[in-house]
Design an enzyme around this catalytic site. Structure first.
Site, PDB file in Angstrom:
ATOM      1  N   GLY A   1       0.796  -1.216   0.000  1.00 39.12           N
ATOM      2  CA  GLY A   1       0.000   0.000   0.000  1.00 39.12           C
ATOM      3  C   GLY A   1       0.831   1.270   0.000  1.00 39.12           C
ATOM      4  O   GLY A   1       1.899   1.344  -0.603  1.00 39.12           O
ATOM      5  N   SER A   2       0.352   2.262   0.721  1.00 40.38           N
ATOM      6  CA  SER A   2       0.965   3.595   0.684  1.00 40.38           C
ATOM      7  C   SER A   2       2.321   3.672   1.370  1.00 40.38           C
ATOM      8  O   SER A   2       2.995   4.709   1.275  1.00 40.38           O
ATOM      9  CB  SER A   2       0.017   4.618   1.307  1.00 40.38           C
ATOM     10  OG  SER A   2      -1.122   4.785   0.489  1.00 40.38           O
ATOM     11  N   THR A   3       2.739   2.618   2.085  1.00 43.29           N
ATOM     12  CA  THR A   3       4.085   2.642   2.660  1.00 43.29           C
ATOM     13  C   THR A   3       5.153   2.604   1.555  1.00 43.29           C
ATOM     14  O   THR A   3       6.330   2.852   1.827  1.00 43.29           O
ATOM     15  CB  THR A   3       4.303   1.455   3.616  1.00 43.29           C
ATOM     16  OG1 THR A   3       4.116   0.224   2.908  1.00 43.29           O
ATOM     17  CG2 THR A   3       3.328   1.517   4.785  1.00 43.29           C
ATOM     18  N   TYR A   4       4.723   2.354   0.330  1.00 42.92           N
ATOM     19  CA  TYR A   4       5.633   2.351  -0.823  1.00 42.92           C
ATOM     20  C   TYR A   4       5.843   3.762  -1.378  1.00 42.92           C
ATOM     21  O   TYR A   4       6.807   4.021  -2.102  1.00 42.92           O
ATOM     22  CB  TYR A   4       5.051   1.437  -1.898  1.00 42.92           C
ATOM     23  CG  TYR A   4       5.988   1.050  -3.020  1.00 42.92           C
ATOM     24  CD1 TYR A   4       7.318   0.696  -2.787  1.00 42.92           C
ATOM     25  CD2 TYR A   4       5.532   1.008  -4.337  1.00 42.92           C
ATOM     26  CE1 TYR A   4       8.156   0.325  -3.821  1.00 42.92           C
ATOM     27  CE2 TYR A   4       6.366   0.633  -5.374  1.00 42.92           C
ATOM     28  CZ  TYR A   4       7.675   0.285  -5.110  1.00 42.92           C
ATOM     29  OH  TYR A   4       8.514  -0.096  -6.140  1.00 42.92           O
ATOM     30  N   LYS A   5       4.963   4.678  -1.042  1.00 47.11           N
ATOM     31  CA  LYS A   5       4.993   6.011  -1.651  1.00 47.11           C
ATOM     32  C   LYS A   5       6.286   6.793  -1.388  1.00 47.11           C
ATOM     33  O   LYS A   5       6.759   7.497  -2.301  1.00 47.11           O
ATOM     34  CB  LYS A   5       3.780   6.824  -1.180  1.00 47.11           C
ATOM     35  CG  LYS A   5       2.456   6.330  -1.774  1.00 47.11           C
ATOM     36  CD  LYS A   5       1.271   7.100  -1.213  1.00 47.11           C
ATOM     37  CE  LYS A   5      -0.029   6.606  -1.821  1.00 47.11           C
ATOM     38  NZ  LYS A   5      -1.221   7.266  -1.239  1.00 47.11           N
TER      39      LYS A   5
END
Length: 689
Positions: free
Chosen positions: A335-339
């Site tokens: 999820g957004s922890t990749y951003k």
């Protein structure tokens, strides 16, 4: 008269002839005997003398003491102790069942002991010594020694036994030992070390026990024993003492480890209902693993002498999958922890000015498809800093086509995604870091091999084909906290030689520096600090005595296809995964954390509070774990507008990375029947190979 003399002469000649023949025969026999004695005593003396010595002198191996495993504070996680065993050579016993009955009248034998004995008999020859009962106390050993004259075919022997005092705690880190199988024996022979395992029954099967087997095992010793004709030892002629294995000092802190395990066991959504998930905490300064949690766990003591079939079925058939080492063997969309890493890729490639304000009307249009923000939020003109703070999907959707999937793949690999991080554990999975080349290899259907530009949009927000381990996310977070310095993560910090007490560090220096500017890293770090101050993690870190940086993440497990996510209408196994990545203190990081709560819900509500407790514990002066509250999600409250979009692609039936098909060890499973044969015996043994 004349006739009588003639007959006497003939008889004397016959007698002389007979005597002569007898003399020649006797001399010939003596000649043969002398010739044979010459051959034995002169010509073949050297070889026969050596054979005689070998018959008289037996070489007896002495198993070394296996090295201990301790945490950073000296708490023992694995150790070996002496106990006594009863062993039988089946070929020497006429009536085995009667002998077992007689022994049980002196020393207690449980049905499990008898099942284990008969199972071991089926796995070896009749002339090998097989353990009937282990873990005899000193009193039991003394009682049997007093009655040993009644059991000449039963041997009382001492051995080293492995023990895991912490039970389920850190079980996936430590692993366990098991009896040496045929496959293990073949591997030892291939490595040319089978001689060092004479007299040893067990070998490391999982975790640190397996990956550090060479240093934990030690070096086998030997005794030259003079043996009488009856086979009984007479005296020890020569002895070479065994060298015990090294003591492994782990970087794990068991206080932190148990505190996090306690959180998972108490549950987040409903107190008292254990959660599934994983957490890895690293020290960014040196790559040491501070906590390594895989929930739920198991008790490694069950596997030492073979696990009974009931316990095996309980573990293997559990829907919670406690045997899976989640941090390195479980793969998930993050999820957004990749951003933050997508933002760094954009800065490195120069595809967008970080200060440029990009319109965010609540959606991003690409082709004829509209990709919307989570919860329908619209953030207006947004730069990179604000996009990370509020977790704007639209901003990162728009970065996907600009970066391109191949360039994002190559950059993300530098942080540890899509490859083995190098942690000192076996069977670490690579997962999936998608690229055009990967898709061509992954799918057989030519229609599925073509990369669709819209797929890059989902990949840019941590969904799509992305599938990473929590270990990879933790390593990437630690590398970011260390300003791009990649230090291989490791559980074992030092090897201690038990003879001379010298210690040797396992990792001494960083592997490499990621070629990204410090200005870019500082920009992303500042944004992650504001995530905890005024962004999606602000409530979890309100009132903290330190500044931290982090990013929440919520990963979908199925495609919403444009509809609104509502957990109240879904089964628990369809809920989103809750994730968090972060480090603290923000300016001089001492700890970096990545975690997942499988089907937990939302990263901000479920995962971020766990990271807060981890930071509180590690940064507190006394590091005291007081788990006085568990974050509980109020299902009746309004669901937060979390960072998950209803339009991202969640592919189904994605082929696993072929490099992740490492063989998994099946333990020595004890059949429930007593004779060790039939469907539950021979077939079970075959399935275990």
């Amino acid at each position: 008269m004349f006739e009588f003399r003639k007959r006497s002469t003939i008889q004397r000649k016959k007698i002389r002839l007979r005597v002569l023949v007898a003399l020649v025969f006797v001399l010939g026999c003596f000649g043969l005997l002398i010739d044979r004695l010459w051959v034995l005593q002169v010509e073949r003396y050297q070889g026969l003398a050596e054979r005689a010595d070998r018959n008289r002198i037996a070489l007896v191996p002495i198993a070394p003491r296996r090295g201990d495993i301790v945490d950073r504070n000296g708490m023992v996680l694995a150790r070996s102790y002496r106990d006594y065993t009863l062993e039988i050579v089946p070929a020497q016993v006429k009536n085995l069942d009667e002998l077992i009955t007689q022994i049980s009248a002196v020393i207690p034998l449980t049905p499990l002991d008898i099942r284990r004995f008969k199972r071991r008999m089926g796995q070896t020859t009749r002339y090998a010594s097989v353990m009937l009962r282990g873990n005899l106390t000193d009193d039991e050993a003394a009682v049997f020694a007093a009655h040993s004259f009644r059991f000449p075919d039963v041997n009382l022997r001492a051995r080293w036994v492995r023990e895991y005092p912490q039970g389920e705690s850190a079980a996936h880190v430590v692993g366990y030992v098991g009896r040496i199988s045929e496959r293990d024996q073949e591997r030892l022979e291939q490595d040319g070390v089978e001689g060092n395992y004479r007299g040893t029954d067990v070998i490391g099967k999982k975790g640190i026990e397996a990956s550090y087997e060479a240093v934990l095992h030690g070096k086998t010793g030997w005794e030259e024993v003079e043996v009488a004709a009856s086979g009984k030892p007479v005296q020890v002629l020569k002895r070479i003492d065994p060298i015990p294995g090294d003591t492994l000092h782990l970087s794990i802190d068991m206080g932190l480890q148990k505190m996090v395990e306690d959180l998972y066991s108490k549950g987040f959504v409903k107190e008292g209902m254990p959660e599934r998930g994983a957490l890895v905490a690293l020290d960014p300064r040196n790559g040491q693993v501070l906590a390594y949690v895989s929930a739920p766990s198991y008790d490694p003591n069950l596997f030492i002498d073979g696990i009974d079939v009931e316990n095996w079925r309980r573990l293997a058939d559990s829907p919670e999958h406690p045997l899976i080492d989640r941090p390195v063997s479980g793969t998930f969309p993050i999820g957004s922890t990749y951003k933050p890493f997508v933002a760094l890729a954009a800065l490195k490639l120069g595809v967008r000015d970080p200060n440029a304000r990009i319109p965010d009307p609540g959606y991003f249009e690409y082709g004829n498809q509209r990709f919307r923000n989570a919860g329908g939020a619209a953030y207006g003109p947004t730069n990179m800093h604000r996009a990370l703070v509020v977790s704007s999907d639209t901003y990162f959707f728009s970065l996907g086509p600009l970066i391109g999937v191949d360039a994002l793949h190559d950059f993300s690999q530098l942080f540890g995604f899509g490859r083995k991080t190098g942690i000192d554990l076996d069977y670490e999975k690579i997962g999936i870091l998608p690229s055009r080349e990967w898709k061509k290899k992954a799918f057989k259907d030519p229609r599925q091999q073509r990369w669709i530009p819209g797929e890059t949009i989902s990949v840019a927000v941590g969904q799509g084909y992305n599938s990473f381990t929590i270990m990879q996310l933790a390593q990437a977070t630690s590398t970011l906290a260390a300003d791009g310095k990649y230090i291989r993560p490791h559980l074992v910090s030092e090897l201690e030689n038990t003879v001379n007490k010298t210690r040797t560090p396992t990792v001494k220096q960083p592997d490499y520096q990621i070629p990204v500017s410090q200005a870019s890293i500082r920009l992303v770090k500042d944004a992650l600090v504001d995530v905890t101050r005024r962004g999606t993690a602000r409530r979890s870190f309100a009132g903290a005595a330190y500044d931290s940086a982090g990013k929440t993440g919520t990963a979908q497990v199925f495609s919403l296809k444009g509809s609104k996510y509502n957990s109240r209408n879904l089964k628990r196994n369809l809920w989103d995964h809750a994730l968090y990545m972060g480090f603290a203190p923000a300016n001089e990081p001492k700890i970096a954390v990545a975690l997942i709560v499988e089907n937990g819900g939302w990263g901000a509500s479920i995962a971020a509070p766990i990271a807060r407790k981890v930071f509180d514990y590690w940064l507190s002066p006394k590091r005291s774990a007081q788990v006085d509250s568990v974050p509980v999600l109020e299902l009746d409250s309004d669901e937060p507008a979390e960072d998950t979009s209803p339009d991202v692609m969640v592919p189904q039936d994605v082929p696993a990375n072929p490099e992740d098909k490492a063989p998994e060890h099946l333990p020595d499973i004890l059949a429930p029947v007593g004779n060790g044969s039939g469907r539950n015996g021979a077939e079970q043994r075959q399935n275990n190979e």
